[in-house]
Design a protein around this motif. Structure first.
Motif, short mmCIF file in Angstrom:
data_model
loop_
_atom_site.label_atom_id
_atom_site.label_comp_id
_atom_site.label_asym_id
_atom_site.label_seq_id
_atom_site.Cartn_x
_atom_site.Cartn_y
_atom_site.Cartn_z
N GLN A 211 0.82 -1.20 0.00
CA GLN A 211 0.00 0.00 0.00
C GLN A 211 0.86 1.26 0.00
N SER A 212 2.05 1.20 0.55
CA SER A 212 2.97 2.33 0.57
C SER A 212 4.38 1.81 0.46
N SER A 213 5.32 2.70 0.23
CA SER A 213 6.71 2.30 0.08
C SER A 213 7.25 1.68 1.36
N ARG A 214 8.01 0.60 1.21
CA ARG A 214 8.66 0.01 2.38
C ARG A 214 9.70 0.95 2.96
N GLY A 215 10.14 1.90 2.16
CA GLY A 215 11.07 2.89 2.67
C GLY A 215 10.44 3.81 3.70
N GLN A 216 9.13 3.83 3.76
CA GLN A 216 8.41 4.65 4.74
C GLN A 216 7.85 3.81 5.88
N ARG A 217 8.34 2.61 6.01
CA ARG A 217 7.85 1.71 7.06
C ARG A 217 8.06 2.32 8.44
N PHE A 218 7.02 2.28 9.25
CA PHE A 218 7.08 2.87 10.59
C PHE A 218 7.79 1.92 11.56
N THR A 219 8.69 2.46 12.37
CA THR A 219 9.37 1.68 13.39
C THR A 219 9.35 2.45 14.71
N SER A 220 9.29 1.71 15.81
CA SER A 220 9.26 2.35 17.12
C SER A 220 9.48 1.31 18.21
N TYR A 221 10.05 1.76 19.32
CA TYR A 221 10.17 0.90 20.50
C TYR A 221 8.92 0.96 21.36
N ASP A 222 8.03 1.89 21.07
CA ASP A 222 6.84 2.15 21.88
C ASP A 222 5.68 1.26 21.40
N VAL A 223 5.19 0.41 22.28
CA VAL A 223 4.09 -0.48 21.93
C VAL A 223 2.86 0.30 21.50
N ASP A 224 2.55 1.36 22.25
CA ASP A 224 1.32 2.12 21.99
C ASP A 224 1.38 2.93 20.71
N ALA A 225 2.55 3.01 20.09
CA ALA A 225 2.66 3.72 18.81
C ALA A 225 2.06 2.90 17.67
N PHE A 226 1.81 1.63 17.92
CA PHE A 226 1.23 0.74 16.92
C PHE A 226 -0.22 0.44 17.26
N GLU A 227 -1.06 0.41 16.24
CA GLU A 227 -2.44 0.00 16.45
C GLU A 227 -2.51 -1.52 16.65
N VAL A 228 -3.53 -1.94 17.38
CA VAL A 228 -3.74 -3.38 17.55
C VAL A 228 -4.20 -3.97 16.22
N PRO A 229 -3.46 -4.93 15.67
CA PRO A 229 -3.87 -5.50 14.38
C PRO A 229 -5.17 -6.27 14.48
N GLY A 230 -6.01 -6.08 13.48
CA GLY A 230 -7.29 -6.79 13.47
C GLY A 230 -7.34 -7.90 12.44
N GLY A 231 -6.30 -7.99 11.61
CA GLY A 231 -6.24 -9.05 10.61
C GLY A 231 -6.53 -8.59 9.19
N ARG A 232 -6.96 -7.34 9.03
CA ARG A 232 -7.24 -6.83 7.69
C ARG A 232 -6.08 -5.99 7.14
#
Length: 396
Positions: A26-47
């Motif tokens: 959906q977007s460039s892998r060069g823009q892949r988000f990275t973080s050590y913070d758990v809450d910076a990521f949404e809970v995956p729902g499978g979609r």
């Protein structure tokens, strides 16, 4: 995007992709988000694109924060006296050199581990035999988080076998740091008990003229998902990623990788092969290669092939190649999924070989290219025996 299908695949009558062609990110892998913070990521729902093949309900809470640590992993290291083995705290400055978590489970594992195991091959050292790291699961019904870092300092040359065994639920990060002009060969064997769940993020960092060889073997477990990321820190890096997996009834084995070419004059080669048998056996292979604008003279190729042995098994295979510069040496990918070749079986049977033995010979030949690259004899023999045992399950 460049897409190729090898002549060998065409001769075997294999289809190019599992669901009508390559799925473009959906977007460039060069823009892949990275973080050590758990809450910076949404809970995956499978979609989500990164989770759409993963049965999130079988992740035992690793993805949504409900999987609290109720046990510990056991890490046993056997190495010569020239190799350094340390147990360090979270504040050790070396931790994190390999890479940063890119999904919620990796971030959860990062924030949850208390101690890390660091194995260092000092500069110019070449251990006589392989270094052995055995990781034991926390046990039935228990969850643990872990962190391991394997380092090869300048001009070091080592083979390391990482062997996962036992039961339980494990979320982990494992780092491979290969310094300038060093060579590190990793063989990881995921041979879990039937109840085990593992989600592992592997982070490889290559220095100038570093050589990294990685062979992932996945046989056991209820659900095993391995994310491997290779990052080049300087020119001249060379990475080879090989994989062998065999899924039985109900198993979900998933391999995802990103080779991030951000430096010039680097190489990568990816070859994964899998076999499936039994109802609801499911394998997933996602191969992402990113060639950034600065990565001139890159040479890369990736290939995934899958052999479906019985009805009811499903393989998904998605290669992605993203190129931001035209100044490359070469780039391509191929993906194939197919069943037993009836002509091959007929040929062998016409020469007096019983059908069950003929089927074994076909599978041995399919995996032979990978097995012959294993330089540790005892590991190769163990895997050959494991493949024979897998085939015997359905009386092949």
């Amino acid at each position: 995007m460049t897409s190729t299908t090898s002549t060998d695949d065409a001769q075997h009558g294999l289809s190019e992709h599992s669901h009508g062609g390559t799925v473009i990110p959906q977007s460039s892998r060069g823009q892949r988000f990275t973080s050590y913070d758990v809450d910076a990521f949404e809970v995956p729902g499978g979609r989500e694109e990164d989770w759409r093949f993963t049965p999130v309900k079988r992740l035992k809470g690793l993805h949504d924060g409900t999987a609290e640590a109720t046990g510990e992993i056991g890490v046993e290291v056997e190495a010569g006296s020239e190799v350094t083995v340390e147990t360090v705290g979270r504040d050790d400055e070396r931790i994190g050199k390999g890479g940063v978590p890119a999904d919620r489970i990796a971030a959860q594992a990062w924030s949850s581990f208390e101690q890390a195991t660091v194995v260092t091959v000092p500069k110019e050292v070449r251990p006589e035999g392989p270094v052995s790291i055995v990781v034991h699961g926390p046990g039935v019904g228990r969850t643990a988080y872990g962190h391991i870092q394997i380092r090869a300092e300048r001009f070091a040359d080592a083979v390391v076998v990482v062997d996962y065994r036992g039961s339980g639920v494990l979320g982990e990060n494992i780092e491979f740091v290969v310094d300038d002009s060093a060579r590190l060969s990793i063989v990881s064997v995921h041979d879990w008990a039937d109840d085990a769940t593992q989600v592992s993020s592997e982070h490889a960092y290559l220095g100038r003229d570093a050589v990294f060889r990685h062979l992932a073997v996945t046989l056991g477990g209820d659900l095993v998902r391995v994310n491997t990321t290779v990052t080049y820190g300087d020119k001249g890096g060379d990475a080879e990623l090989l994989g062998l997996y065999f899924a039985d009834e109900g198993q979900h084995l998933e391999h995802r990788m990103l080779v991030d070419h951000a430096e010039a004059n680097c190489r990568s080669n990816v070859l994964y092969k899998g076999a499936l048998q039994g109802d609801s056996a499911h394998t997933v292979w996602i191969g992402d290669v990113l060639i950034r604008a600065a990565a001139e003279a890159t040479e890369t190729f990736e290939l995934n092939r899958n052999l479906v042995l019985t009805e009811g098994a499903r393989a998904d295979s998605v290669p992605n190649l993203e190129i931001e510069t035209g100044e490359i040496e070469g780039a391509g990918h191929a993906s194939a999924i197919g069943r037993f070749d009836d002509e091959q079986l007929f040929y062998l049977q016409s020469r007096g070989i019983p059908e069950d033995q003929a089927r074994r010979l076909v599978v041995r030949g399919f995996f032979g290219e990978i097995l012959q690259k294993i330089t540790v004899p005892e590991v190769r023999e163990r895997l050959e025996a494991a493949i024979e045992a897998e085939l015997a399950v359905v009386g092949a």
